[in-house]
Design an enzyme around this catalytic site. Structure first.
Site, short mmCIF file in Angstrom:
data_model
loop_
_atom_site.label_atom_id
_atom_site.label_comp_id
_atom_site.label_asym_id
_atom_site.label_seq_id
_atom_site.Cartn_x
_atom_site.Cartn_y
_atom_site.Cartn_z
N SER A 113 0.72 -1.29 0.08
CA SER A 113 0.03 -0.15 -0.02
C SER A 113 0.71 1.35 0.09
CB SER A 113 -0.91 -0.20 1.24
OG SER A 113 -1.81 -0.64 1.02
N LYS A 116 -0.07 3.77 -2.55
CA LYS A 116 -1.07 4.93 -2.56
C LYS A 116 -0.42 6.42 -2.32
CE LYS A 116 -4.83 1.84 -0.26
NZ LYS A 116 -3.92 0.82 -0.26
N SER A 295 -5.85 3.42 4.50
CA SER A 295 -5.23 2.36 3.58
C SER A 295 -6.22 1.66 2.69
CB SER A 295 -4.35 1.47 4.08
OG SER A 295 -3.39 0.93 3.01
#
Length: 461
Positions: A113, A116, A295
């Site tokens: 993640s 991101k 997240s």
């Protein structure tokens, strides 16, 4: 491989001063005054109160810069932990951008993640921070089917069927009830509902996604209108996701309008007709904050598609990746080695380098990309917020990082990653990116210990 899901934490950090990576400390002065009683009037006059002048106070240029040798020595012990598996990383000075330490920084790794941070950065560079996404209801061709209305998805996954005033997962989410009220006020006699999902193209699931993660709550099929981002239980942390989020939204609208929800269908093509109702999502900056702190995979994919639409790329997984990559490349961020198939980092097929991740954070902290500066505020705070709220609190050796380190986390089976900023004990702000693949069972603890070393060490020699 199945990703680890993060839970919303109830941790509250009291008395932590957060030092933001632009090299600033928020100094808050409290001024306490009060009335005087008769007896107090006989006492000596109170001292003159201190003047309050809350301000952002920059760290002086005299803060020493860690040396490559000092960092190498300080990191030797945490780097020796076998649970790190294959570790790549880079550390740079936030003020000058000078690289101070690196290990395999240009090797593409599974980023999880931390991907991101790229999606957030491309959105900040491309879109207005107050941008909202609109969901509409239009009256279809009444000659073909009188009373047919179409719910037209514009890319907002946060639309909710929760009653007005009832909390949902997303702050300021648009409501089905609002759409239904607007339709009723037009006097339209509704007999059926369809859902137009044509705004998104391509597949609804990305390569490298595990379908089991839908039941696990990590993702839902990406459609241009969704109900509570696919959550079956909208305010439950462990909620699974729906296989049919767009139909769920249509059925909720049909129920609110008093027609048969079982008859709801996906529209055969793009809908046109008189607009009967429209609602809007929360502003982009609020959605980015929720995406980064929780997240949120669905939110990341939806926002990346907003970037694609704004830059005339296909509104799909591939188009969103192309749009994000192109926008960051134009901002002089090194995208060499990047191989991405989604914008959330959920796919096991994604690859990024520590160089790319560190440069994204470095550009946010530096002077050349002011539109990226909010990225620093979106990063979770060690021991204080989001996916870092319950980290860097134990063991005590890591507690010194709480409030002084901010980072985007990444976690998949065997993968742990962190990309962010930290102020070292000498007052110097550093950017860093660490990616650990093939990690052992305590790999997350090992990468936290590595990052915590940057706060506790002056590393000046």
């Amino acid at each position: 491989m199945r990703p680890t899901r993060w839970r919303r934490s109830t941790h509250i950090v009291i008395g932590v001063v957060v030092l933001i990576a632009v090299g600033a400390v928020i100094a808050v002065a409290a001024l306490v005054t009060g009335g005087r009683t008769t007896s107090e009037a006989q006492s000596p006059p109170a001292p003159t109160p201190a003047a309050a002048n809350p301000s952002v106070v920059p760290i002086g240029d005299e803060a020493p810069v860690p040396t490559p040798n000092g960092l190498t020595q300080a990191l030797a012990v945490p780097l020796a932990d076998p649970n790190l598996g294959a570790l790549t990383g880079r550390i740079a000075d936030a003020d000058t951008g000078a690289v101070l330490w690196q290990q395999g920084a240009d090797i593409p790794m599974q980023p999880a993640s931390t991907n991101k941070t790229l999606t957030s950065s491309a959105a900040l560079l491309t879109l207005d921070r107050d941008a909202r996404v609109t969901t509409r209801v239009v009256a279809a061709d009444q000659t073909a089917q009188p009373g047919l209305v179409v719910l037209v998805g514009g890319g907002d996954p946060t639309l909710s069927a929760a009653p007005p005033g009832q909390d949902t997962w997303y702050r300021d989410a648009a409501r089905i009830s609002d759409l239904a009220d607007q339709v009723r006020r037009t006097g339209t006699k509704v007999t059926a509902v369809q859902v137009d999902t044509s705004f998104y193209g391509g597949p609804t699931m990305a390569p490298g996604w595990d379908p089991a993660d839908i039941d696990g709550g990590d993702i839902a099929p990406m459609e241009s209108v969704m109900l509570d981002a696919g959550r079956i239980q909208p305010t439950t942390v462990d909620s699974g996701r729906s296989l049919t989020p767009a139909l769920d939204a249509g059925r909720a609208l049909a129920t609110a309008l008093g027609v048969d929800p079982a008859a709801v269908r996906i529209a055969p093509g793009p809908a046109s007709g008189k607009e009967l109702a429209a609602v809007q999502s929360a502003p982009l900056i609020e959605r980015l904050n929720e995406m980064m702190n929780d997240s949120d995979n669905v939110m990341a994919e939806a926002i990346a598609r907003e970037v694609a639409a704004a830059t005339q790329h296909p509104v799909s997984f591939a188009g969103a990746v192309e749009a994000v990559t192109a926008r960051l490349t134009s901002a002089n961020i090194d995208m060499a080695g990047a191989t991405l198939v989604d914008s959330s980092g959920l796919s096991v097929d994604d690859r990024l380098t520590a160089t790319t991740l560190d440069e994204v954070v470095g550009e946010a902290a530096g002077p050349d990309q002011p539109k990226l500066r909010p990225l620093l505020d979106l990063l979770p705070i060690a021991g204080g917020s989001g996916t870092l709220s319950n980290r860097f609190l134990d063991p005590p050796s890591e507690r010194a990082s709480a409030g002084w380190l901010r980072a985007k986390t990444g976690s998949l089976t065997g993968t742990n990653a962190l990309a962010g900023v930290v102020t070292d004990s000498g007052g110097r702000v550093l950017t860093f990116a660490f990616i650990s693949n093939n990690a052992g069972p305590t790999g997350r603890l090992a990468i936290d210990a590595l990052a915590a070393t940057l706060r506790s060490c002056g590393c000046g020699s």
